[in-house]
Design an enzyme around this catalytic site. Structure first.
Site, PDB file in Angstrom:
ATOM      1  N   GLU A  62       9.354   1.059  -5.691  1.00 48.01           N
ATOM      2  CA  GLU A  62       8.893   2.578  -5.289  1.00 48.01           C
ATOM      3  C   GLU A  62       8.811   2.790  -3.795  1.00 48.01           C
ATOM      4  O   GLU A  62       9.347   4.031  -3.525  1.00 48.01           O
ATOM      5  CB  GLU A  62       7.420   2.586  -5.854  1.00 48.01           C
ATOM      6  CG  GLU A  62       7.163   3.999  -6.331  1.00 48.01           C
ATOM      7  CD  GLU A  62       6.203   4.935  -5.435  1.00 48.01           C
ATOM      8  OE1 GLU A  62       6.466   5.944  -5.347  1.00 48.01           O
ATOM      9  OE2 GLU A  62       5.421   4.275  -4.838  1.00 48.01           O
ATOM     10  N   SER A  73       1.395   1.570  -5.430  1.00 49.40           N
ATOM     11  CA  SER A  73       2.339   0.787  -6.290  1.00 49.40           C
ATOM     12  C   SER A  73       3.528   0.471  -5.736  1.00 49.40           C
ATOM     13  O   SER A  73       4.439   1.300  -5.095  1.00 49.40           O
ATOM     14  CB  SER A  73       2.799   2.043  -7.558  1.00 49.40           C
ATOM     15  OG  SER A  73       1.456   2.383  -8.239  1.00 49.40           O
ATOM     16  N   ARG A  82       8.050  10.689  -9.574  1.00 47.85           N
ATOM     17  CA  ARG A  82       8.283   9.893  -8.319  1.00 47.85           C
ATOM     18  C   ARG A  82       9.542  10.222  -7.578  1.00 47.85           C
ATOM     19  O   ARG A  82      10.341   9.383  -6.935  1.00 47.85           O
ATOM     20  CB  ARG A  82       8.338   8.212  -8.453  1.00 47.85           C
ATOM     21  CG  ARG A  82       6.672   7.993  -8.628  1.00 47.85           C
ATOM     22  CD  ARG A  82       5.777   8.023  -7.724  1.00 47.85           C
ATOM     23  NE  ARG A  82       4.447   7.547  -7.852  1.00 47.85           N
ATOM     24  CZ  ARG A  82       3.407   8.118  -8.653  1.00 47.85           C
ATOM     25  NH1 ARG A  82       3.827   9.386  -9.182  1.00 47.85           N
ATOM     26  NH2 ARG A  82       2.241   7.538  -8.969  1.00 47.85           N
TER      27      ARG A  82
HETATM   28  N1  EPU Z   1      -2.498  -2.894 -16.164  1.00 44.60           N
HETATM   29  C1  EPU Z   1      -2.734  -4.172 -16.442  1.00 44.60           C
HETATM   30  N2  EPU Z   1      -2.979  -4.815 -15.736  1.00 44.60           N
HETATM   31  C2  EPU Z   1      -2.456  -4.630 -14.100  1.00 44.60           C
HETATM   32  C3  EPU Z   1      -2.544  -3.047 -13.982  1.00 44.60           C
HETATM   33  C4  EPU Z   1      -2.508  -2.214 -15.020  1.00 44.60           C
HETATM   34  O1  EPU Z   1      -2.952  -4.526 -17.769  1.00 44.60           O
HETATM   35  O2  EPU Z   1      -2.804  -5.417 -13.360  1.00 44.60           O
HETATM   36  C5  EPU Z   1      -2.611  -1.733 -17.441  1.00 44.60           C
HETATM   37  C6  EPU Z   1      -3.702  -1.013 -17.526  1.00 44.60           C
HETATM   38  O3  EPU Z   1      -4.894  -1.714 -18.178  1.00 44.60           O
HETATM   39  C7  EPU Z   1      -3.427   0.126 -17.841  1.00 44.60           C
HETATM   40  C8  EPU Z   1      -1.991   0.212 -17.628  1.00 44.60           C
HETATM   41  O4  EPU Z   1      -1.495  -0.710 -17.215  1.00 44.60           O
HETATM   42  O5  EPU Z   1      -3.505   0.100 -19.339  1.00 44.60           O
HETATM   43  C9  EPU Z   1      -1.798   1.594 -16.646  1.00 44.60           C
HETATM   44  O6  EPU Z   1      -2.518   0.966 -15.302  1.00 44.60           O
HETATM   45  P1  EPU Z   1      -3.257   2.263 -14.521  1.00 44.60           P
HETATM   46  O7  EPU Z   1      -3.892   3.300 -15.269  1.00 44.60           O
HETATM   47  O8  EPU Z   1      -3.946   1.504 -13.398  1.00 44.60           O
HETATM   48  O9  EPU Z   1      -2.122   3.090 -13.825  1.00 44.60           O
HETATM   49  P2  EPU Z   1      -0.640   2.426 -13.445  1.00 44.60           P
HETATM   50  O10 EPU Z   1       0.561   3.029 -14.200  1.00 44.60           O
HETATM   51  O11 EPU Z   1      -0.448   1.060 -12.980  1.00 44.60           O
HETATM   52  C10 EPU Z   1       0.003   4.703 -12.010  1.00 44.60           C
HETATM   53  C11 EPU Z   1       0.679   5.211 -10.588  1.00 44.60           C
HETATM   54  C12 EPU Z   1      -0.621   5.220  -9.824  1.00 44.60           C
HETATM   55  C13 EPU Z   1      -1.757   6.094  -9.989  1.00 44.60           C
HETATM   56  C14 EPU Z   1      -2.210   5.602 -11.588  1.00 44.60           C
HETATM   57  C15 EPU Z   1      -3.218   6.437 -12.076  1.00 44.60           C
HETATM   58  C16 EPU Z   1       3.035   4.546 -10.907  1.00 44.60           C
HETATM   59  C17 EPU Z   1       4.108   3.800 -10.275  1.00 44.60           C
HETATM   60  N3  EPU Z   1       1.727   4.369 -10.433  1.00 44.60           N
HETATM   61  O12 EPU Z   1      -0.268   3.450 -12.109  1.00 44.60           O
HETATM   62  O13 EPU Z   1      -0.085   5.737  -8.550  1.00 44.60           O
HETATM   63  O14 EPU Z   1      -2.697   5.994  -9.173  1.00 44.60           O
HETATM   64  O15 EPU Z   1      -1.153   5.546 -12.429  1.00 44.60           O
HETATM   65  O16 EPU Z   1      -2.732   7.500 -12.593  1.00 44.60           O
HETATM   66  O17 EPU Z   1       3.272   5.593 -11.546  1.00 44.60           O
HETATM   67  C18 EPU Z   1       0.998   4.993  -6.473  1.00 44.60           C
HETATM   68  O18 EPU Z   1       2.144   5.450  -6.820  1.00 44.60           O
HETATM   69  O19 EPU Z   1       1.088   4.313  -5.221  1.00 44.60           O
HETATM   70  C19 EPU Z   1      -0.087   4.772  -7.232  1.00 44.60           C
HETATM   71  C20 EPU Z   1      -1.176   4.049  -7.001  1.00 44.60           C
END
Ligand code: EPU
Length: 354
Positions: free
Chosen positions: A341, A244, A164
């Site tokens: 972010e 995010s 990012r």
């Molecule tokens: N999780 C929770 N509770 C929540 C949210 C997430 O327990 O409320 C856990 C999920 O179960 C999972 C882990 O956290 O084990 C990661 O969650 P997720 O796969 O949804 O991905 P993320 O790390 O929350 C990142 C990016 C997203 C992107 C997703 C998928 C960042 C800041 N965000 O989210 O990007 O779509 O991975 O690859 O890196 C964005 O930048 O706007 C965005 C949506």
């Protein structure tokens, strides 16, 4: 030639739907318009803000300068023996580019389906999702320097793309005007494999197609990504948000182990340098914020990393106040600093919270 309008509401130009005004407002249709806009700002001695899809910014005050909306959106495809090259003007909708590349059977962008915003924003934050970052197929970027009026090209390497992050965050006067991508020519092959490292992609493909995910087509991957995003992330057209709201924090192995002593289910991904990237959504979720809502500002029901502005007259300060409460709570519990972010703007330009 541009003819800036005065006192224009930006409510429909930012996906949080924040109703602030731009002192001056114009649409940029070509490179020449950027030169006119630069002259205008020098004459008025005012600041400027270029809005792409408005899906990664928080506006906290009326903007005292010129707001520009990017409308340059040509796509230019060239076929080579080793792949397909696409040159996209920065105002092109990101997902239209992904859809067009998938339709041609080209691989590279399919995991990045349905990310809101325009092409110009892609290198700025090095957009990423489901195991892929734009860095992997970006070749070069055309830049307009708003300070000097110069146009130049930056190679992908010169863009300093990180998680990012990019050189553009350190040179806010550089405007991205065109982005060039190198895509895989054919459907996915052994030399050009599908990016299925993110487990949920393979599972979703298998449940949607009834076939093993290994031989998936780019269209099937796109369909799976769209399905996952739609089931987890709120559509800004219906629930105002900027995706995010925090970056996933990167912490030392020592600190990760310390947190794991008390929170053994911590979601942490090991990085090549030995540190760990923690799932910020998981941290926030443990503290009970998911589904929180007060006075029209809240945390999405299904993804704690996404703040939502459901009220009719939400201000940027209200959204930031909630973000700061969450940051303080995460810091007090886990001793982890969450970084915001989206980019923050007040009447004069970009600012950062300390
Ligand atoms: N999780 C929770 N509770 C929540 C949210 C997430 O327990 O409320 C856990 C999920 O179960 C999972 C882990 O956290 O084990 C990661 O969650 P997720 O796969 O949804 O991905 P993320 O790390 O929350 C990142 C990016 C997203 C992107 C997703 C998928 C960042 C800041 N965000 O989210 O990007 O779509 O991975 O690859 O890196 C964005 O930048 O706007 C965005 C949506």
């Amino acid at each position: 030639m541009i003819k800036p309008q005065k006192n224009v509401s930006l409510k429909t130009y930012n996906t949080l739907g924040i109703d602030v005004q731009a002192a001056f407002f114009t649409v940029i249709k070509d490179l020449q318009d950027l030169h006119y806009a630069r002259d205008f700002c020098r004459l008025q001695a005012c600041s400027w803000l270029l809005i792409g899809g408005g899906s990664n910014l928080v506006l906290t005050q009326n903007f005292a300068g010129l707001v520009m909306v990017m409308a340059m959106s040509k796509l230019d495809w060239t076929s080579h023996t080793d792949g397909l090259e696409v040159c996209a003007e920065s105002g092109c909708e990101w997902d239209e580019l992904v859809a067009a590349s998938v339709k041609r059977g080209a691989s590279g962008l399919e995991n990045l389906s349905l990310i809101p915003g325009q092409v110009g924003a892609a290198p700025i934050q090095n957009i990423g999702a489901y195991g892929v970052e734009v860095k992997q197929c970006l070749r070069w970027v055309d830049v307009f320097d708003f300070n000097t009026g110069a146009c130049f090209k930056l190679t992908a390497e010169a863009c300093e793309l990180g998680y990012r992050d990019s050189i553009f965050k350190r040179h806010p006067h550089w405007v991205v005007t065109r982005v060039n991508f190198q895509l895989g020519h054919h459907a996915l092959t052994k030399d050009n494999p599908a990016q299925l490292g993110y487990g949920i992609i393979a599972q979703t493909i298998e449940s949607m197609t009834g076939e093993p995910a290994v031989g998936a087509t780019v269209q099937q991957i796109r369909d799976a990504v769209i399905h996952i995003r739609q089931s987890k992330l709120p559509d800004p057209k219906h629930i105002p948000n900027v995706g995010s709201f925090f970056k996933n924090p990167i912490v030392s192995a020592k600190q990760t182990a310390k947190i794991q002593q008390q929170w053994p289910d911590l979601v942490a991904y090991k990085l090549d340098d030995g540190r760990f990237k923690l799932a910020a959504g998981w941290l926030i979720d443990q503290l009970g914020w998911r589904g929180y809502s007060q006075d029209g500002v809240g945390v999405h029901q299904l993804q704690a990393l996404v703040l939502v502005a459901t009220g009719t007259a939400v201000t940027g300060d209200e959204v930031l106040a909630l973000a700061q409460r969450i940051q303080a709570d995460v810091f007090a519990t886990f001793d982890v600093v969450l970084e915001i972010e989206p980019r923050l703007f007040n009447s004069r330009g970009e600012f950062w919270l300390s």
